[in-house]
Design an enzyme around this catalytic site. Structure first.
Site, PDB file in Angstrom:
ATOM      1  N   LYS A  83     -91.189  42.145  -3.339  1.00  9.52           N
ATOM      2  CA  LYS A  83     -91.453  41.806  -4.747  1.00  9.52           C
ATOM      3  C   LYS A  83     -91.869  40.348  -4.833  1.00  9.52           C
ATOM      4  CE  LYS A  83     -87.918  44.473  -7.107  1.00  9.52           C
ATOM      5  NZ  LYS A  83     -86.917  44.259  -8.163  1.00  9.52           N
ATOM      6  N   GLU A 105     -74.378  37.027  -3.695  1.00 10.43           N
ATOM      7  CA  GLU A 105     -75.233  38.164  -3.324  1.00 10.43           C
ATOM      8  C   GLU A 105     -74.775  38.752  -1.977  1.00 10.43           C
ATOM      9  OE1 GLU A 105     -77.454  39.222  -5.489  1.00 10.43           O
ATOM     10  OE2 GLU A 105     -78.057  37.467  -6.664  1.00 10.43           O
ATOM     11  N   ASN A 139     -78.504  46.298  -8.170  1.00 10.91           N
ATOM     12  CA  ASN A 139     -78.207  45.710  -9.483  1.00 10.91           C
ATOM     13  C   ASN A 139     -76.725  45.498  -9.716  1.00 10.91           C
ATOM     14  OD1 ASN A 139     -80.844  45.597 -10.212  1.00 10.91           O
ATOM     15  ND2 ASN A 139     -80.843  47.570 -11.279  1.00 10.91           N
ATOM     16  N   ARG A 178     -82.489  51.911  -4.998  1.00 10.06           N
ATOM     17  CA  ARG A 178     -82.579  50.464  -5.090  1.00 10.06           C
ATOM     18  C   ARG A 178     -81.757  49.915  -6.251  1.00 10.06           C
ATOM     19  NH1 ARG A 178     -87.997  47.545  -2.991  1.00 10.06           N
ATOM     20  NH2 ARG A 178     -87.802  45.535  -3.956  1.00 10.06           N
ATOM     21  N   ARG A 234    -108.030  39.264  -3.301  1.00  9.95           N
ATOM     22  CA  ARG A 234    -107.452  40.616  -3.322  1.00  9.95           C
ATOM     23  C   ARG A 234    -106.418  40.873  -2.231  1.00  9.95           C
ATOM     24  NH1 ARG A 234    -112.779  41.652  -4.335  1.00  9.95           N
ATOM     25  NH2 ARG A 234    -113.193  41.966  -6.563  1.00  9.95           N
ATOM     26  N   HIS A 240     -77.165  31.840 -11.564  1.00  8.24           N
ATOM     27  CA  HIS A 240     -77.363  33.265 -11.283  1.00  8.24           C
ATOM     28  C   HIS A 240     -76.218  33.849 -10.438  1.00  8.24           C
ATOM     29  CE1 HIS A 240     -79.290  37.068 -10.633  1.00  8.24           C
ATOM     30  NE2 HIS A 240     -79.199  36.907  -9.321  1.00  8.24           N
ATOM     31  N   HIS A 267     -76.392  39.166 -15.836  1.00  6.77           N
ATOM     32  CA  HIS A 267     -77.549  38.628 -16.551  1.00  6.77           C
ATOM     33  C   HIS A 267     -77.200  38.275 -17.984  1.00  6.77           C
ATOM     34  CE1 HIS A 267     -80.850  40.390 -13.744  1.00  6.77           C
ATOM     35  NE2 HIS A 267     -80.686  39.091 -13.533  1.00  6.77           N
ATOM     36  N   LYS A 321     -79.899  44.877   2.551  1.00  6.64           N
ATOM     37  CA  LYS A 321     -81.071  44.935   1.676  1.00  6.64           C
ATOM     38  C   LYS A 321     -82.178  45.781   2.316  1.00  6.64           C
ATOM     39  CE  LYS A 321     -84.067  43.082  -1.590  1.00  6.64           C
ATOM     40  NZ  LYS A 321     -84.283  42.165  -2.679  1.00  6.64           N
ATOM     41  N   GLU A 375     -88.616  51.177  -5.898  1.00  7.85           N
ATOM     42  CA  GLU A 375     -87.628  51.067  -6.960  1.00  7.85           C
ATOM     43  C   GLU A 375     -87.595  52.273  -7.882  1.00  7.85           C
ATOM     44  OE1 GLU A 375     -87.989  47.424  -9.241  1.00  7.85           O
ATOM     45  OE2 GLU A 375     -85.893  47.065  -8.767  1.00  7.85           O
ATOM     46  N   HIS A 414     -75.263  42.698 -11.758  1.00 11.59           N
ATOM     47  CA  HIS A 414     -76.371  42.045 -12.462  1.00 11.59           C
ATOM     48  C   HIS A 414     -76.487  42.440 -13.932  1.00 11.59           C
ATOM     49  CE1 HIS A 414     -77.426  40.724  -8.492  1.00 11.59           C
ATOM     50  NE2 HIS A 414     -78.492  40.065  -8.926  1.00 11.59           N
TER      51      HIS A 414
HETATM   52  P1  NAD Z   1     -84.938  28.042  -5.492  1.00  6.15           P
HETATM   53  O1  NAD Z   1     -86.088  28.551  -4.746  1.00  6.15           O
HETATM   54  O2  NAD Z   1     -85.198  27.282  -6.735  1.00  6.15           O
HETATM   55  O3  NAD Z   1     -84.060  27.156  -4.512  1.00  6.15           O
HETATM   56  C1  NAD Z   1     -82.908  26.493  -4.994  1.00  6.15           C
HETATM   57  C2  NAD Z   1     -82.987  24.986  -4.753  1.00  6.15           C
HETATM   58  O4  NAD Z   1     -82.686  24.711  -3.395  1.00  6.15           O
HETATM   59  C3  NAD Z   1     -84.365  24.385  -5.022  1.00  6.15           C
HETATM   60  O5  NAD Z   1     -84.194  23.130  -5.595  1.00  6.15           O
HETATM   61  C4  NAD Z   1     -84.939  24.233  -3.608  1.00  6.15           C
HETATM   62  O6  NAD Z   1     -85.874  23.186  -3.546  1.00  6.15           O
HETATM   63  C5  NAD Z   1     -83.724  23.930  -2.805  1.00  6.15           C
HETATM   64  N1  NAD Z   1     -83.749  24.326  -1.402  1.00  6.15           N
HETATM   65  C6  NAD Z   1     -84.056  25.537  -0.893  1.00  6.15           C
HETATM   66  N2  NAD Z   1     -83.824  25.570   0.412  1.00  6.15           N
HETATM   67  C7  NAD Z   1     -83.352  24.350   0.771  1.00  6.15           C
HETATM   68  C8  NAD Z   1     -82.902  23.774   1.994  1.00  6.15           C
HETATM   69  N3  NAD Z   1     -82.811  24.484   3.125  1.00  6.15           N
HETATM   70  N4  NAD Z   1     -82.506  22.476   1.989  1.00  6.15           N
HETATM   71  C9  NAD Z   1     -82.514  21.781   0.823  1.00  6.15           C
HETATM   72  N5  NAD Z   1     -82.896  22.276  -0.371  1.00  6.15           N
HETATM   73  C10 NAD Z   1     -83.315  23.548  -0.382  1.00  6.15           C
HETATM   74  O7  NAD Z   1     -83.926  29.218  -5.915  1.00  6.15           O
HETATM   75  P2  NAD Z   1     -83.279  30.440  -5.106  1.00  6.15           P
HETATM   76  O8  NAD Z   1     -81.880  30.537  -5.599  1.00  6.15           O
HETATM   77  O9  NAD Z   1     -83.535  30.335  -3.657  1.00  6.15           O
HETATM   78  O10 NAD Z   1     -84.117  31.682  -5.642  1.00  6.15           O
HETATM   79  C11 NAD Z   1     -84.075  32.079  -6.988  1.00  6.15           C
HETATM   80  C12 NAD Z   1     -85.346  32.837  -7.306  1.00  6.15           C
HETATM   81  O11 NAD Z   1     -85.414  33.982  -6.474  1.00  6.15           O
HETATM   82  C13 NAD Z   1     -85.466  33.333  -8.740  1.00  6.15           C
HETATM   83  O12 NAD Z   1     -86.710  32.966  -9.266  1.00  6.15           O
HETATM   84  C14 NAD Z   1     -85.367  34.845  -8.621  1.00  6.15           C
HETATM   85  O13 NAD Z   1     -86.118  35.514  -9.593  1.00  6.15           O
HETATM   86  C15 NAD Z   1     -85.919  35.060  -7.244  1.00  6.15           C
HETATM   87  N6  NAD Z   1     -85.475  36.320  -6.627  1.00  6.15           N
HETATM   88  C16 NAD Z   1     -86.438  37.155  -6.173  1.00  6.15           C
HETATM   89  C17 NAD Z   1     -86.081  38.345  -5.563  1.00  6.15           C
HETATM   90  C18 NAD Z   1     -87.146  39.246  -5.030  1.00  6.15           C
HETATM   91  O14 NAD Z   1     -86.859  40.403  -4.707  1.00  6.15           O
HETATM   92  N7  NAD Z   1     -88.361  38.761  -4.878  1.00  6.15           N
HETATM   93  C19 NAD Z   1     -84.734  38.703  -5.453  1.00  6.15           C
HETATM   94  C20 NAD Z   1     -83.765  37.824  -5.929  1.00  6.15           C
HETATM   95  C21 NAD Z   1     -84.160  36.622  -6.509  1.00  6.15           C
HETATM   96 ZN    ZN Z   2     -79.368  38.437  -7.870  1.00  5.99          ZN
END
Ligand code: NAD
Ligand code: ZN
Length: 327
Positions: free
Chosen positions: A117, A159, A215, A211, A95, A234, A222, A197, A207, A218
């Site tokens: 999130k 971003e 978007n 917030r 929990r 993305h 998207h 942010k 949200e 996006h």
């Molecule tokens: P990811 O976590 O897949 O990372 C991208 C790639 O880079 C992966 O292969 C990872 O292994 C590699 N990597 C990361 N850091 C590294 C480093 N320092 N050195 C070498 N390799 C490295 O993708 P991302 O673009 O970081 O994140 C995308 C995700 O984030 C999506 O699932 C999206 O939904 C989520 N997201 C969440 C929020 C939120 O508010 N929680 C906001 C925006 C995006």
């Molecule tokens: Zn984004």
């Protein structure tokens, strides 16, 4: 040191994906043991296709095997995928336990790590399961960007530019200096990107309004990503979406002429695309945007830029199909 200052209790569990673990997990586990803190390393498969409840389940089971209790602390180390799943495991295991996050991708530093999130995907769509569960600390070290693949850097910069357009003209100006200049001042870029942010989510933690500014880019982005069958990344979709949405803002008369080209110029210098691919039918994009909204029972609402540093939210465009055909 930071964990001890915060008073976080062990045992600790470090969750990272296989790529990030190969670079940084050993040295982190080493730091824990030099500080005489008990820490287990949990490694998950890398990539969005593994952002599933099956993987969250493996995290839960390894937390249990490591003897994690409600008072223990989870440490996420990685990009947005790791952050979201590890955070969700922390939100739900027994929990809910405290967690801290060490974002290693630019996108995770300026975006995913903040706002609380967490979650995972279902086969039917992205982020359909999750919880709001804020980390006790977000600690970003720009040095880890050295190993981040180039495409992930540019994708994350989309971003950062977005955050500049939302409310930080100075950040936008730094981005206008191009890739080389930006990478000489990561600390400033990341701090300012994070600050935007933080400011937006503090105004609207759950949200309900403001917030929606996040978007920006996006809504169209998207749809472009989806219509490309996710061959467009993305960040690339967001870049294309920001320019297209700025053009809509100009057409609606809420932004002055030239704003879209100004944004496009900066994105171009960061090696990001700025145009909806010519072969993509605009009508299809409109259908995708409307389909997403219909499921949620509303009309498509845009966050549109009015100047560099200001965004207007909740905008419904009556003649969307026609305007989309013109941009
Ligand atoms: P990811 O976590 O897949 O990372 C991208 C790639 O880079 C992966 O292969 C990872 O292994 C590699 N990597 C990361 N850091 C590294 C480093 N320092 N050195 C070498 N390799 C490295 O993708 P991302 O673009 O970081 O994140 C995308 C995700 O984030 C999506 O699932 C999206 O939904 C989520 N997201 C969440 C929020 C939120 O508010 N929680 C906001 C925006 C995006
Ligand atoms: Zn984004």
């Amino acid at each position: 040191d930071y964990l001890q200052t915060l008073g976080q209790k062990g045992p600790f569990a470090l969750v990272s994906d296989e790529n990030v673990a190969s670079y940084y997990a050993d040295s982190l586990i080493q730091s824990f043991s030099s500080a005489r803190l008990d820490a287990t390393s949990i490694v998950i498969p890398a990539g969005e296709t593994h952002k599933t409840l099956a993987v969250v389940n493996t995290i839960w089971e390894q937390l249990l095997a490591a003897g994690m209790e409600r008072s223990s602390t989870l440490v996420a180390l990685g990009g947005g995928v790791t952050n979201d799943m590890a955070g969700f495991a922390a939100a739900t295991y027994m929990r809910g336990l405290d967690w801290v996050t060490l974002p290693t991708s630019l996108l995770c530093m300026v975006d995913a790590s903040m706002g609380g999130k967490t979650g995972a995907n279902l086969p039917a769509g992205k982020n359909l399961v999750g919880a709001f569960h804020s980390p006790r600390m977000v600690l970003a070290d720009p040095a880890v960007l050295k190993t981040l693949p180039h495409v992930e850097i540019t994708s994350g910069l989309a971003e950062v530019v977005k955050h500049g357009v939302i409310s930080d003209p100075r950040l936008f100006e730094i981005c206008a200096g191009g890739l080389e200049q930006v990478s000489q001042q990561w600390e400033t870029v990341i701090k300012r990107g994070m600050a935007v942010k933080v400011q937006v989510i503090q105004e609207d933690p759950f949200e309900q309004g403001r917030r929606a500014a996040l978007n920006l880019g996006h809504t169209i982005g998207h749809a472009v990503e989806a219509l490309s069958g996710y061959t467009i990344r993305h960040g690339e979709g967001v870049a294309i979406g920001m320019v297209a949405e700025a053009r809509l803002a100009e057409k609606l008369g809420i932004a002055s002429n030239g704003l879209a080209e100004q944004i496009a110029g900066v994105l171009h210098r960061l090696e990001l695309p700025t145009e909806i691919p010519a072969e993509m039918p605009r009508q299809k994009l409109v259908e995708i945007m409307q389909h997403d909204k219909k499921r949620k029972g509303g009309s498509v609402r845009f966050a549109l830029p009015t100047t560099i540093g200001n965004v207007q939210t909740g905008i419904v465009i009556e003649n969307l199909p026609q305007l989309m055909a013109e941009i």
